[in-house]
Design a protein around this motif. Structure first.
Motif, PDB file in Angstrom:
ATOM      1  N   LEU A   6       0.842  -1.201   0.000  1.00  0.00           N
ATOM      2  CA  LEU A   6       0.000   0.000   0.000  1.00  0.00           C
ATOM      3  C   LEU A   6       0.874   1.247   0.000  1.00  0.00           C
ATOM      4  N   PRO A   7       0.463   2.318  -0.639  1.00  0.00           N
ATOM      5  CA  PRO A   7      -0.809   2.500  -1.340  1.00  0.00           C
ATOM      6  C   PRO A   7      -0.778   1.883  -2.738  1.00  0.00           C
ATOM      7  N   TRP A   8      -2.012   1.649  -3.249  1.00  0.00           N
ATOM      8  CA  TRP A   8      -2.178   1.169  -4.611  1.00  0.00           C
ATOM      9  C   TRP A   8      -2.742   2.311  -5.425  1.00  0.00           C
ATOM     10  N   GLU A   9      -2.328   2.410  -6.660  1.00  0.00           N
ATOM     11  CA  GLU A   9      -2.837   3.446  -7.545  1.00  0.00           C
ATOM     12  C   GLU A   9      -3.440   2.804  -8.768  1.00  0.00           C
ATOM     13  N   GLY A  10      -4.265   3.553  -9.445  1.00  0.00           N
ATOM     14  CA  GLY A  10      -4.894   3.053 -10.654  1.00  0.00           C
ATOM     15  C   GLY A  10      -5.514   4.186 -11.429  1.00  0.00           C
ATOM     16  N   GLY A  11      -6.170   3.818 -12.502  1.00  0.00           N
ATOM     17  CA  GLY A  11      -6.804   4.832 -13.330  1.00  0.00           C
ATOM     18  C   GLY A  11      -7.631   4.212 -14.436  1.00  0.00           C
ATOM     19  N   CYS A  12      -8.310   5.088 -15.123  1.00  0.00           N
ATOM     20  CA  CYS A  12      -9.158   4.668 -16.235  1.00  0.00           C
ATOM     21  C   CYS A  12      -8.294   4.317 -17.449  1.00  0.00           C
ATOM     22  N   ARG A  13      -8.931   3.897 -18.506  1.00  0.00           N
ATOM     23  CA  ARG A  13      -8.210   3.477 -19.704  1.00  0.00           C
ATOM     24  C   ARG A  13      -7.417   4.608 -20.344  1.00  0.00           C
ATOM     25  N   CYS A  14      -7.972   5.811 -20.358  1.00  0.00           N
ATOM     26  CA  CYS A  14      -7.297   6.923 -21.031  1.00  0.00           C
ATOM     27  C   CYS A  14      -6.353   7.694 -20.115  1.00  0.00           C
ATOM     28  N   GLY A  15      -6.445   7.477 -18.795  1.00  0.00           N
ATOM     29  CA  GLY A  15      -5.551   8.126 -17.860  1.00  0.00           C
ATOM     30  C   GLY A  15      -6.004   9.485 -17.351  1.00  0.00           C
ATOM     31  N   GLN A  16      -7.186   9.946 -17.747  1.00  0.00           N
ATOM     32  CA  GLN A  16      -7.659  11.250 -17.292  1.00  0.00           C
ATOM     33  C   GLN A  16      -8.150  11.238 -15.847  1.00  0.00           C
ATOM     34  N   VAL A  17      -8.510  10.066 -15.331  1.00  0.00           N
ATOM     35  CA  VAL A  17      -8.922   9.937 -13.931  1.00  0.00           C
ATOM     36  C   VAL A  17      -7.996   8.926 -13.269  1.00  0.00           C
ATOM     37  N   ARG A  18      -7.441   9.309 -12.129  1.00  0.00           N
ATOM     38  CA  ARG A  18      -6.559   8.438 -11.360  1.00  0.00           C
ATOM     39  C   ARG A  18      -7.114   8.306  -9.948  1.00  0.00           C
ATOM     40  N   ILE A  19      -6.871   7.135  -9.343  1.00  0.00           N
ATOM     41  CA  ILE A  19      -7.358   6.844  -7.993  1.00  0.00           C
ATOM     42  C   ILE A  19      -6.223   6.299  -7.150  1.00  0.00           C
ATOM     43  N   LYS A  20      -6.451   6.331  -5.825  1.00  0.00           N
ATOM     44  CA  LYS A  20      -5.454   5.808  -4.880  1.00  0.00           C
ATOM     45  C   LYS A  20      -6.177   5.091  -3.746  1.00  0.00           C
ATOM     46  N   VAL A  21      -5.670   3.918  -3.383  1.00  0.00           N
ATOM     47  CA  VAL A  21      -6.177   3.143  -2.255  1.00  0.00           C
ATOM     48  C   VAL A  21      -5.060   3.109  -1.215  1.00  0.00           C
ATOM     49  N   SER A  22      -5.358   3.602  -0.022  1.00  0.00           N
ATOM     50  CA  SER A  22      -4.334   3.669   1.026  1.00  0.00           C
ATOM     51  C   SER A  22      -4.703   2.862   2.273  1.00  0.00           C
ATOM     52  N   ALA A  23      -5.773   2.091   2.215  1.00  0.00           N
ATOM     53  CA  ALA A  23      -6.192   1.255   3.343  1.00  0.00           C
ATOM     54  C   ALA A  23      -6.388  -0.178   2.844  1.00  0.00           C
ATOM     55  N   PRO A  24      -6.118  -1.166   3.676  1.00  0.00           N
ATOM     56  CA  PRO A  24      -6.303  -2.559   3.259  1.00  0.00           C
ATOM     57  C   PRO A  24      -7.743  -2.829   2.846  1.00  0.00           C
ATOM     58  N   PRO A  25      -7.928  -3.680   1.847  1.00  0.00           N
ATOM     59  CA  PRO A  25      -9.285  -3.994   1.395  1.00  0.00           C
ATOM     60  C   PRO A  25     -10.076  -4.742   2.459  1.00  0.00           C
ATOM     61  N   LEU A  26     -11.371  -4.566   2.397  1.00  0.00           N
ATOM     62  CA  LEU A  26     -12.283  -5.273   3.293  1.00  0.00           C
ATOM     63  C   LEU A  26     -12.686  -6.626   2.721  1.00  0.00           C
ATOM     64  N   LEU A  27     -12.775  -6.689   1.378  1.00  0.00           N
ATOM     65  CA  LEU A  27     -13.295  -7.876   0.708  1.00  0.00           C
ATOM     66  C   LEU A  27     -13.035  -7.732  -0.789  1.00  0.00           C
ATOM     67  N   THR A  28     -12.844  -8.851  -1.478  1.00  0.00           N
ATOM     68  CA  THR A  28     -12.788  -8.845  -2.939  1.00  0.00           C
ATOM     69  C   THR A  28     -13.925  -9.714  -3.446  1.00  0.00           C
ATOM     70  N   MET A  29     -14.473  -9.349  -4.591  1.00  0.00           N
ATOM     71  CA  MET A  29     -15.640 -10.086  -5.067  1.00  0.00           C
ATOM     72  C   MET A  29     -15.800 -10.029  -6.576  1.00  0.00           C
ATOM     73  N   ALA A  30     -16.562 -10.981  -7.083  1.00  0.00           N
ATOM     74  CA  ALA A  30     -17.015 -11.001  -8.461  1.00  0.00           C
ATOM     75  C   ALA A  30     -18.532 -10.970  -8.410  1.00  0.00           C
ATOM     76  N   CYS A  31     -19.143 -10.071  -9.184  1.00  0.00           N
ATOM     77  CA  CYS A  31     -20.604  -9.989  -9.237  1.00  0.00           C
ATOM     78  C   CYS A  31     -21.075 -10.439 -10.610  1.00  0.00           C
ATOM     79  N   HIS A  32     -21.944 -11.431 -10.624  1.00  0.00           N
ATOM     80  CA  HIS A  32     -22.461 -12.007 -11.865  1.00  0.00           C
ATOM     81  C   HIS A  32     -23.802 -11.418 -12.289  1.00  0.00           C
ATOM     82  N   CYS A  33     -24.304 -10.384 -11.622  1.00  0.00           N
ATOM     83  CA  CYS A  33     -25.642  -9.872 -11.962  1.00  0.00           C
ATOM     84  C   CYS A  33     -25.664  -9.343 -13.399  1.00  0.00           C
ATOM     85  N   THR A  34     -26.819  -9.349 -14.002  1.00  0.00           N
ATOM     86  CA  THR A  34     -26.920  -8.905 -15.390  1.00  0.00           C
ATOM     87  C   THR A  34     -26.576  -7.422 -15.535  1.00  0.00           C
ATOM     88  N   GLY A  35     -26.799  -6.631 -14.497  1.00  0.00           N
ATOM     89  CA  GLY A  35     -26.406  -5.220 -14.549  1.00  0.00           C
ATOM     90  C   GLY A  35     -24.902  -5.080 -14.678  1.00  0.00           C
TER      91      GLY A  35
END
Length: 155
Positions: A6-35
């Motif tokens: 930590l921290p982890w960084e990321g962003g969108c495909r084009c790079g115009q928006v970037r994000i940062k995660v500075s706390a350990p995750p609570l949970l990881t998941m895969a959602c199969h809903c049609t939405g």
């Protein structure tokens, strides 16, 4: 998935928006809903639930997309990548799309939800599967079990 990095960084495909995660995750998941299938154009969405105080947009200004309802799905306004979700009534965490993080390969789904809507061939390595979502009273145990599972050394 070492939290030591930590921290982890990321962003969108084009790079115009970037994000940062500075706390350990609570949970990881895969959602199969049609939405999620429709919003990702895939079999499921991958999420990393992180505490709200450990999440920040560091560049750009994401916009609300998806259904524009009480649960807000945030997208890059330029490339329209679905980046994160703030679930209605659950302000204490943010669901970050795991594939938006620069090192997305470290995030294995711990639970999978909405398997009642999954595509017949879609398979994940999730430890727990739910036809819809876990019961509210199950989350405390899941968060604890995930914390222990995520703390194990990587194989």
């Amino acid at each position: 998935m070492s939290i030591k990095t930590l921290p982890w960084e990321g962003g969108c495909r084009c790079g115009q928006v970037r994000i940062k995660v500075s706390a350990p995750p609570l949970l990881t998941m895969a959602c199969h809903c049609t939405g999620c299938q429709r919003m990702t154009a895939s079999a499921y969405s991958l999420s990393v639930a992180v505490p709200s105080e450990g999440f920040a947009v560091t560049k750009g200004d994401p916009v609300i997309g998806g259904l524009h309802g009480a649960t807000r799905h945030y997208f890059c306004p330029h490339c329209m990548s679905w980046m994160f979700t703030r679930p209605e009534g659950m302000d204490w965490f943010v669901n970050v799309r795991a594939t938006m993080l620069d090192d997305a390969g470290r995030f294995t789904p711990f639970i999978e939800t909405w398997t009642s809507e999954k595509l017949p061939w879609a398979i994940t390595p999730a430890i727990h599967s739910y036809e819809t979502v876990p019961a509210m009273e199950d989350y405390e145990g899941l968060l604890q079990e995930y914390s222990e599972w995520a703390a194990k050394p990587e194989a």
